[in-house]
Design a protein around this motif. Structure first.
Motif, PDB file in Angstrom:
ATOM      1  N   ARG A  38       0.831  -1.207   0.000  1.00  0.00           N
ATOM      2  CA  ARG A  38       0.000   0.000   0.000  1.00  0.00           C
ATOM      3  C   ARG A  38       0.866   1.258   0.000  1.00  0.00           C
ATOM      4  NH1 ARG A  38      -5.532  -0.258   0.869  1.00  0.00           N
ATOM      5  NH2 ARG A  38      -6.234  -2.407   1.108  1.00  0.00           N
ATOM      6  N   THR A  40       0.733   4.510   1.948  1.00  0.00           N
ATOM      7  CA  THR A  40       0.056   4.951   3.165  1.00  0.00           C
ATOM      8  C   THR A  40       0.356   6.410   3.456  1.00  0.00           C
ATOM      9  OG1 THR A  40       0.116   2.733   4.121  1.00  0.00           O
ATOM     10  CG2 THR A  40      -0.126   4.570   5.661  1.00  0.00           C
ATOM     11  N   CYS A 203      -2.581   8.111  -2.199  1.00  0.00           N
ATOM     12  CA  CYS A 203      -2.512   7.107  -1.118  1.00  0.00           C
ATOM     13  C   CYS A 203      -3.786   6.289  -1.024  1.00  0.00           C
ATOM     14  CB  CYS A 203      -2.234   7.797   0.216  1.00  0.00           C
ATOM     15  SG  CYS A 203      -0.637   8.640   0.250  1.00  0.00           S
ATOM     16  N   ASP A 204      -3.631   5.012  -0.731  1.00  0.00           N
ATOM     17  CA  ASP A 204      -4.792   4.125  -0.610  1.00  0.00           C
ATOM     18  C   ASP A 204      -4.968   3.565   0.805  1.00  0.00           C
ATOM     19  OD1 ASP A 204      -2.665   2.380  -0.599  1.00  0.00           O
ATOM     20  OD2 ASP A 204      -3.243   1.309  -2.413  1.00  0.00           O
ATOM     21  N   TRP A 205      -4.169   4.044   1.748  1.00  0.00           N
ATOM     22  CA  TRP A 205      -4.327   3.695   3.165  1.00  0.00           C
ATOM     23  C   TRP A 205      -4.026   4.949   3.981  1.00  0.00           C
ATOM     24  CZ3 TRP A 205      -6.066  -1.010   4.874  1.00  0.00           C
ATOM     25  CH2 TRP A 205      -6.057  -1.236   6.260  1.00  0.00           C
ATOM     26  N   ASP A 219      -8.257   1.522   5.136  1.00  0.00           N
ATOM     27  CA  ASP A 219      -8.299   1.716   3.700  1.00  0.00           C
ATOM     28  C   ASP A 219      -8.925   3.073   3.384  1.00  0.00           C
ATOM     29  OD1 ASP A 219      -8.350   0.365   0.836  1.00  0.00           O
ATOM     30  OD2 ASP A 219     -10.288   1.331   1.149  1.00  0.00           O
ATOM     31  N   GLU A 221     -10.455   4.315   0.750  1.00  0.00           N
ATOM     32  CA  GLU A 221     -11.778   4.315   0.147  1.00  0.00           C
ATOM     33  C   GLU A 221     -12.847   3.963   1.174  1.00  0.00           C
ATOM     34  OE1 GLU A 221     -14.521   5.186  -2.519  1.00  0.00           O
ATOM     35  OE2 GLU A 221     -12.362   5.477  -2.801  1.00  0.00           O
TER      36      GLU A 221
END
Length: 303
Positions: A38, A40, A203-205, A219, A221
Motif C-alpha cells: 500500500r 500509506t 494514497c490508498d491507506w 483503507d 476508500e
C-alpha cells in the motif's frame, strides 16, 4: 513478497516511545496494522509523533513499550535494514561528496543496489553527477537522498516530509514515479506529509496520529464511504451521538453541521454530503479543538 500471505508493512501493539529530555510520551498505546503493498498517508499535526514512528520503523530509535514490526521482523535488525529505506526529514548527506560519490557509497553499502533506479530522480532533476552535494539546492539534495533510498530497492520505503522543498511540478513527477514503483514491484510506501490534497490522489491507506495515539488506520476508500457531513436543525444533534461516531460538530444558532462516521441508517431530516478524504482527515485532526469550523463549512467558505 506480496499477496494475501505477505507480512504487514508495519504493525504495532501497545507501542510507546518517550523522549526523556522532553519529559513526555511521543507515542503511547499505539495499535495498528498497515498492509503490505500500500501507499500509506501518515497524517498528524506537528508533534503528533509522525517522525518518531518513522524513526522507530527505520531502526533509528527503540520503543520504550510494546512492539513494532516491519515486514514481519523487528526494526533495526540486519534483515530489516536490508529491506527498509528511510528518507528522513533532515536528509543527512555528506556535503563534500559529489553526487556520484554519494551514490557510489550507497552501492558499497547495499548488496542489492540498482544504479539505474538511484540515478533516475537525479537525472530527472538535471543534476550533474560531478556536482558537490553541499552546493546543491535543498530540492536537489532531496532528489539525491531519494536516489539513495530507491537504489537500495527497498520493500518498504519510509518518507518523512520528503518533498516539502520541491515545487508542485517536481512533487507530482516524483509521486508518479513512486506510484509506478509500488504498482510494478509491490513496494510498500509510508509517506508523512501535510499536503493533504496530494495525499488524497496518491494514497490508498491512511494512518492518522493525534497527540501520540492512533485515530485511524484504514483503507482510504473505506474511510470515504463510511463518513458523511450532515447539516440540519440543532434539535436533532443529540440523536447522532447515540447512533453514530461524531468526529466533529458545530452548532450555529438553530443549525448543526457534523462530520460523522455512519454506523447505520440516518434518522431525522438531514442534508447529507460525502466529504473528500482531505475533509475527513482535517476533521479528525481538529476534533475537540475550539473555534474550528466543520469541514463542510470550510469548503463552502472557500468556494
Amino acid at each position: 513478497m506480496t499477496g494475501p500471505d505477505a507480512p504487514a508493512a508495519l504493525s504495532a501493539t501497545g507501542l510507546g516511545f518517550r523522549y526523556r529530555t522532553r519529559g513526555g510520551w511521543a507515542l503511547r498505546d499505539c495499535e495498528f496494522t498497515v498492509p503490505g503493498g500500500r501507499i500509506t498517508a501518515l497524517v498528524g499535526r506537528n508533534g503528533a509523533g509522525k517522525s518518531t514512528l518513522l524513526h522507530l520503523a527505520g531502526g533509528l530509535l527503540r520503543a520504550d513499550s510494546g512492539e513494532l514490526c516491519v515486514l514481519g521482523t523487528a526494526p533495526g535488525t540486519s534483515e530489516a535494514r536490508a529491506r527498509v529505506a528511510l528518507l528522513a526529514q533532515d536528509k543527512p548527506l555528506y556535503p563534500r561528496f559529489t553526487v556520484a560519490d554519494t551514490l557510489r557509497m550507497g552501492q558499497k553499502l547495499n548488496s542489492a543496489w540498482d544504479q539505474a533506479a538511484a540515478e533516475q530522480p537525479v537525472r530527472e532533476g538535471d543534476i550533474p553527477l560531478h556536482a558537490r552535494v553541499g552546493e546543491l539546492s535543498s530540492g536537489q539534495r532531496t532528489r539525491v537522498a531519494l536516489g539513495l533510498a530507491l537504489g537500495k530497492r527497498p520493500e518498504l520505503l519510509l518518507l518523512d516530509e520528503p518533498m516539502a522543498d520541491l515545487d508542485p511540478v517536481a512533487r507530482a513527477g516524483i509521486m508518479a514515479g513512486l506510484m509506478a514503483e509500488a504498482a510494478e514491484r509491490g513496494m510498500s510506501i509510508v509517506l508523512s506529509s501535510h499536503v493533504l490534497p496530494e495525499l488524497e490522489e496518491t494514497c490508498d491507506w491512511v494512518l492518522v496520529l493525534r497527540d501520540g495515539r492512533v485515530e485511524l488506520s484504514e483503507d482510504a476508500e473505506a474511510v470515504r464511504e463510511s463518513h458523511a457531513v450532515l447539516t440540519g436543525h440543532a434539535d436533532q444533534a443529540d440523536v447522532l451521538a447515540g447512533q453514530h461516531t461524531v468526529v466533529q460538530r458545530r452548532t450555529a444558532g438553530r443549525q448543526t453541521t457534523a462530520l460523522i462516521r455512519q454506523r447505520g441508517p440516518l434518522r431525522g431530516d438531514w442534508h447529507v454530503e460525502r466529504p473528500r478524504l482531505e475533509d475527513i482527515l482535517i476533521g479528525y485532526l481538529q476534533a475537540g479543538d475550539p473555534g474550528h469550523p466543520a469541514p463542510a463549512e470550510r469548503t463552502e467558505a472557500a468556494a
